[in-house]
Design an enzyme around this catalytic site. Structure first.
Site, mmCIF file in Angstrom:
data_model
loop_
_atom_site.group_PDB
_atom_site.id
_atom_site.type_symbol
_atom_site.label_atom_id
_atom_site.label_comp_id
_atom_site.label_asym_id
_atom_site.label_seq_id
_atom_site.Cartn_x
_atom_site.Cartn_y
_atom_site.Cartn_z
ATOM 1 N N ASP A 63 -6.664 12.811 -31.162
ATOM 2 C CA ASP A 63 -6.416 11.425 -30.753
ATOM 3 C C ASP A 63 -7.081 11.122 -29.411
ATOM 4 O OD1 ASP A 63 -5.502 8.815 -30.804
ATOM 5 O OD2 ASP A 63 -3.588 9.319 -29.887
ATOM 6 N N ASP B 67 -6.869 15.824 -41.028
ATOM 7 C CA ASP B 67 -5.813 14.818 -41.116
ATOM 8 C C ASP B 67 -6.065 14.033 -42.395
ATOM 9 O OD1 ASP B 67 -4.124 12.674 -40.913
ATOM 10 O OD2 ASP B 67 -4.881 11.958 -38.982
ATOM 11 N N ASN C 139 -3.891 12.027 -43.769
ATOM 12 C CA ASN C 139 -3.165 10.759 -43.691
ATOM 13 C C ASN C 139 -2.319 10.478 -44.927
ATOM 14 O OD1 ASN C 139 -3.113 9.116 -41.328
ATOM 15 N ND2 ASN C 139 -5.343 8.950 -41.419
ATOM 16 N N GLU D 121 -10.469 12.686 -35.023
ATOM 17 C CA GLU D 121 -10.208 11.494 -34.206
ATOM 18 C C GLU D 121 -10.682 11.716 -32.766
ATOM 19 O OE1 GLU D 121 -6.965 7.875 -33.927
ATOM 20 O OE2 GLU D 121 -6.265 9.847 -34.594
ATOM 21 N N ASP E 76 -1.244 16.708 -42.115
ATOM 22 C CA ASP E 76 -2.415 17.532 -41.808
ATOM 23 C C ASP E 76 -2.330 18.812 -42.638
ATOM 24 O OD1 ASP E 76 -3.450 16.128 -39.071
ATOM 25 O OD2 ASP E 76 -1.253 16.176 -39.148
ATOM 26 N N ASP F 135 2.547 12.879 -31.497
ATOM 27 C CA ASP F 135 1.350 12.686 -32.305
ATOM 28 C C ASP F 135 1.119 13.970 -33.114
ATOM 29 O OD1 ASP F 135 -0.520 10.434 -32.795
ATOM 30 O OD2 ASP F 135 -2.041 11.923 -32.353
ATOM 31 N N HIS F 136 -0.113 14.376 -33.330
ATOM 32 C CA HIS F 136 -0.400 15.535 -34.167
ATOM 33 C C HIS F 136 -0.248 16.847 -33.408
ATOM 34 C CE1 HIS F 136 -2.285 13.209 -37.532
ATOM 35 N NE2 HIS F 136 -2.496 12.341 -36.551
ATOM 36 N N TYR G 50 -11.302 13.468 -41.619
ATOM 37 C CA TYR G 50 -10.331 12.550 -41.042
ATOM 38 C C TYR G 50 -10.235 11.380 -42.017
ATOM 39 C CZ TYR G 50 -8.178 9.155 -37.878
ATOM 40 O OH TYR G 50 -7.342 8.215 -37.323
#
Length: 276
Positions: free
Chosen positions: A9, A167, A169, A44, A240, A265-266, A128
């Site tokens: 991110d 990721d 999603n 990202e 993920d 976040d991740h 991603y």
């Protein structure tokens, strides 16, 4: 071989910002450095079309002195400083690098979403996956992406074993997020996205976390940073993944989340596999 994947991110923020969150991000980077992976996949990155700046490269050289780097940034007509991916891999490795386009809709192929490393006996590819967006405005395009991406991995799998990470999603099953009923129509947990991931696995790929750990509950890879207590309460999602070709699943040794402390976040994913 040991691999790590992480949606960072914003690489720029993680490397150069003075914010409290950036300090947490650098702590995660230090954890990754201590784990000493052969390859680090980053999603990202949000870098400019020109990629990392000299300042970024200097910091990466300091933190990862024994690694080469390749990246794929978002370029016109896509948004600038958006999406993007990067691999860092040990200097002794010499993979062939490609930046696939999969005939995805709209600007998705220009958003720097895939990089593939080809080794003698396997492919290592990261993705991603596009988010379906607020009010699911990109859901139809996302469905096309899922089909095209599955076709891409299947084509690779016909040649060599595939290791795919990133990721994606999507939380595949109800066990993969803390509040499935509440999020039934949310991006990342629609029936369409879940079916797309089911179709991908059915094409010949194994979710290595579930392969090793079974239906262990309450293990996630992402916590909403806009909800201050999401990580404290473990209100997360597992979006993920490390996937492998079905025929190589028995060679997987480790597939687990890396502890990222208080950073929301991740979180990074650690993966180890017995490879020739």
């Amino acid at each position: 071989m040991k691999f790590i994947s992480w949606n960072i991110d914003s690489l720029n923020a993680a490397l150069t910002s003075d914010s409290a969150r950036a300090e947490l991000s650098r702590g995660v980077l230090n954890t990754i450095i201590d784990l000493d992976p052969a390859v680090l996949a980053i999603q990202e990155t949000k870098l400019s079309p020109n990629g990392p700046t000299k300042k970024h490269l200097d910091i990466l050289n300091e933190k990862f002195p024994d690694y080469k780097r390749v990246w794929n940034s978002s370029t016109e007509p896509a948004r600038k400083s958006y999406a993007g991916t990067m691999f860092l891999y040990k200097n002794h490795l010499n993979p062939m690098v490609s930046y696939p386009e999969i005939d995805a809709p709209n600007t998705m192929d220009a958003e720097g979403r895939i990089i593939t490393l080809e080794f003698d006996h396997f492919y290592l590819t990261q993705v991603y996956t596009p988010n379906s967006g607020t009010n699911l405005v990109r859901l139809k395009e996302r469905q096309i992406w899922d089909e095209k991406y599955a076709d891409y991995l299947t084509a690779l799998d016909e040649k060599k074993v595939v290791i795919a990470t990133g990721d994606f999603n999507v939380a595949h099953k109800e066990i993969d997020l803390a509040h499935p009923r509440r999020n039934r129509l949310s991006a990342g947990f629609t029936d369409e996205e879940r079916q797309g991931f089911t179709n991908l696995l059915a094409a010949g790929f194994t979710d290595t976390f579930r392969y090793l750990h079974g239906d262990v509950p309450e293990v996630y890879s992402w916590w909403n940073q806009r909800a201050k207590t999401s990580k404290i309460n473990n209100s997360g999602w597992r979006i993920d993944y490390w996937l492998v070709s079905d025929r190589a699943a028995d060679k997987v040794l480790v597939s687990e989340m890396v502890d990222s402390g208080m950073r929301q976040d991740h979180t990074p994913l650690l993966f180890e596999m017995a490879l020739d």
